[in-house]
Design a protein around this motif. Structure first.
Motif, PDB file in Angstrom:
ATOM      1  N   SER A  16       0.825  -1.207   0.000  1.00  0.00           N
ATOM      2  CA  SER A  16       0.000   0.000   0.000  1.00  0.00           C
ATOM      3  C   SER A  16       0.857   1.253   0.000  1.00  0.00           C
ATOM      4  O   SER A  16       1.911   1.296   0.628  1.00  0.00           O
ATOM      5  CB  SER A  16      -0.896   0.037   1.249  1.00  0.00           C
ATOM      6  N   THR A  17       0.347   2.270  -0.670  1.00  0.00           N
ATOM      7  CA  THR A  17       0.921   3.609  -0.603  1.00  0.00           C
ATOM      8  C   THR A  17      -0.046   4.577  -1.270  1.00  0.00           C
ATOM      9  O   THR A  17      -0.693   4.235  -2.256  1.00  0.00           O
ATOM     10  CB  THR A  17       2.320   3.694  -1.248  1.00  0.00           C
ATOM     11  N   ASP A  18      -0.173   5.753  -0.699  1.00  0.00           N
ATOM     12  CA  ASP A  18      -1.028   6.806  -1.260  1.00  0.00           C
ATOM     13  C   ASP A  18      -2.412   6.319  -1.678  1.00  0.00           C
ATOM     14  O   ASP A  18      -2.900   6.636  -2.763  1.00  0.00           O
ATOM     15  CB  ASP A  18      -0.337   7.483  -2.448  1.00  0.00           C
ATOM     16  N   GLY A  19      -3.048   5.528  -0.836  1.00  0.00           N
ATOM     17  CA  GLY A  19      -4.410   5.078  -1.117  1.00  0.00           C
ATOM     18  C   GLY A  19      -4.526   3.946  -2.121  1.00  0.00           C
ATOM     19  O   GLY A  19      -5.623   3.500  -2.440  1.00  0.00           O
ATOM     20  N   LYS A  20      -3.420   3.455  -2.628  1.00  0.00           N
ATOM     21  CA  LYS A  20      -3.423   2.316  -3.554  1.00  0.00           C
ATOM     22  C   LYS A  20      -2.973   1.082  -2.802  1.00  0.00           C
ATOM     23  O   LYS A  20      -1.980   1.127  -2.090  1.00  0.00           O
ATOM     24  CB  LYS A  20      -2.461   2.557  -4.726  1.00  0.00           C
ATOM     25  N   SER A  21      -3.697  -0.022  -2.989  1.00  0.00           N
ATOM     26  CA  SER A  21      -3.320  -1.285  -2.351  1.00  0.00           C
ATOM     27  C   SER A  21      -3.538  -2.432  -3.328  1.00  0.00           C
ATOM     28  O   SER A  21      -4.618  -2.555  -3.908  1.00  0.00           O
ATOM     29  CB  SER A  21      -4.167  -1.539  -1.095  1.00  0.00           C
ATOM     30  N   PHE A  22      -2.499  -3.244  -3.494  1.00  0.00           N
ATOM     31  CA  PHE A  22      -2.567  -4.405  -4.372  1.00  0.00           C
ATOM     32  C   PHE A  22      -1.724  -5.521  -3.751  1.00  0.00           C
ATOM     33  O   PHE A  22      -0.808  -5.266  -2.984  1.00  0.00           O
ATOM     34  CB  PHE A  22      -1.998  -4.093  -5.768  1.00  0.00           C
ATOM     35  N   PHE A  23      -2.024  -6.753  -4.140  1.00  0.00           N
ATOM     36  CA  PHE A  23      -1.176  -7.876  -3.760  1.00  0.00           C
ATOM     37  C   PHE A  23      -0.065  -7.995  -4.795  1.00  0.00           C
ATOM     38  O   PHE A  23      -0.337  -7.985  -6.001  1.00  0.00           O
ATOM     39  CB  PHE A  23      -1.994  -9.176  -3.680  1.00  0.00           C
ATOM     40  N   GLU A  24       1.179  -8.089  -4.316  1.00  0.00           N
ATOM     41  CA  GLU A  24       2.342  -8.108  -5.207  1.00  0.00           C
ATOM     42  C   GLU A  24       3.282  -9.250  -4.820  1.00  0.00           C
ATOM     43  O   GLU A  24       3.379  -9.621  -3.646  1.00  0.00           O
ATOM     44  CB  GLU A  24       3.117  -6.787  -5.116  1.00  0.00           C
ATOM     45  N   PRO A  25       4.022  -9.790  -5.812  1.00  0.00           N
ATOM     46  CA  PRO A  25       5.038 -10.808  -5.511  1.00  0.00           C
ATOM     47  C   PRO A  25       6.274 -10.145  -4.890  1.00  0.00           C
ATOM     48  O   PRO A  25       6.819  -9.198  -5.449  1.00  0.00           O
ATOM     49  CB  PRO A  25       5.355 -11.415  -6.881  1.00  0.00           C
ATOM     50  N   CYS A  26       6.680 -10.662  -3.738  1.00  0.00           N
ATOM     51  CA  CYS A  26       7.794 -10.064  -2.994  1.00  0.00           C
ATOM     52  C   CYS A  26       8.787 -11.133  -2.570  1.00  0.00           C
ATOM     53  O   CYS A  26       8.478 -12.319  -2.539  1.00  0.00           O
ATOM     54  CB  CYS A  26       7.274  -9.383  -1.731  1.00  0.00           C
ATOM     55  N   ILE A  27       9.974 -10.674  -2.222  1.00  0.00           N
ATOM     56  CA  ILE A  27      10.960 -11.520  -1.568  1.00  0.00           C
ATOM     57  C   ILE A  27      11.506 -10.773  -0.363  1.00  0.00           C
ATOM     58  O   ILE A  27      11.505  -9.546  -0.324  1.00  0.00           O
ATOM     59  CB  ILE A  27      12.144 -11.927  -2.493  1.00  0.00           C
ATOM     60  N   PHE A  28      11.953 -11.541   0.624  1.00  0.00           N
ATOM     61  CA  PHE A  28      12.746 -11.010   1.723  1.00  0.00           C
ATOM     62  C   PHE A  28      14.162 -11.482   1.426  1.00  0.00           C
ATOM     63  O   PHE A  28      14.373 -12.683   1.184  1.00  0.00           O
ATOM     64  CB  PHE A  28      12.271 -11.573   3.062  1.00  0.00           C
ATOM     65  N   ALA A  29      15.128 -10.582   1.409  1.00  0.00           N
ATOM     66  CA  ALA A  29      16.494 -10.970   1.041  1.00  0.00           C
ATOM     67  C   ALA A  29      17.524 -10.156   1.814  1.00  0.00           C
ATOM     68  O   ALA A  29      17.293  -8.995   2.155  1.00  0.00           O
ATOM     69  CB  ALA A  29      16.706 -10.779  -0.453  1.00  0.00           C
ATOM     70  N   ASP A  30      18.669 -10.801   2.058  1.00  0.00           N
ATOM     71  CA  ASP A  30      19.801 -10.108   2.678  1.00  0.00           C
ATOM     72  C   ASP A  30      20.334  -9.043   1.732  1.00  0.00           C
ATOM     73  O   ASP A  30      20.114  -9.084   0.515  1.00  0.00           O
ATOM     74  CB  ASP A  30      20.925 -11.109   2.981  1.00  0.00           C
ATOM     75  N   GLN A  31      21.109  -8.112   2.289  1.00  0.00           N
ATOM     76  CA  GLN A  31      21.698  -7.042   1.481  1.00  0.00           C
ATOM     77  C   GLN A  31      22.635  -7.569   0.409  1.00  0.00           C
ATOM     78  O   GLN A  31      22.848  -6.918  -0.606  1.00  0.00           O
ATOM     79  CB  GLN A  31      22.435  -6.047   2.376  1.00  0.00           C
TER      80      GLN A  31
END
Length: 143
Positions: A16-31
């Motif tokens: 979400s940001t600025d009133g927009k919300s969607f489901f998105e493909p994400c990863i959690f990753a080290d630097q």
């Protein structure tokens, strides 16, 4: 071994940001993720920790402005600024994502994260120091 990175793939997280919300493909990753894998940077902030988003996400959420420094909320709990924009991940890549989130955010939610041998749905990728380490050997500790 030269570098290692932990990666947890999440096919759909609420972004979400600025009133927009969607489901998105994400990863959690080290630097170290972007030092091992080559996803071309389009825009970057000089320093800091935050989200790395694809061009597709930048156009979707920030069509008329610069996404760098803008705060995005993930799953209504993680708030981080956008620190870089990368080229869209090629369709043939094994890792499919549009947003990379610092692994430390995932680690805080996984009670088994520090236990050796616990499988929590992630993977670890390594970059070897040289081609000499690639052949199968009985002792790779020197790599």
């Amino acid at each position: 071994m030269e570098l290692a990175t932990r990666v947890v793939v999440r096919e759909k997280l609420l972004v979400s940001t600025d009133g927009k919300s969607f489901f998105e493909p994400c990863i959690f990753a080290d630097q170290t993720f972007f030092k091992i894998f080559s996803f071309g940077a389009v825009q970057e902030k000089a320093a800091g920790t935050g989200l790395v988003i694809s061009q597709r996400i930048a156009a979707k959420y920030f069509p008329s402005g610069d996404p760098l420094g803008q705060v995005m909320k993930i799953n209504q709990s993680i708030e981080l600024p956008v620190m870089a924009v990368i080229e869209n991940v090629p369709f043939h890549s094994t890792l499919q994502f549009d947003i990379a989130i610092p692994y430390r955010k995932y680690a805080k939610t996984d009670e088994y994260n520090t236990e050796w041998g616990a499988w929590t749905g992630g993977a670890t990728y390594v970059k070897l120091k040289s081609a000499d380490c690639a052949p199968a050997t009985s002792d790779r500790r020197s790599c």
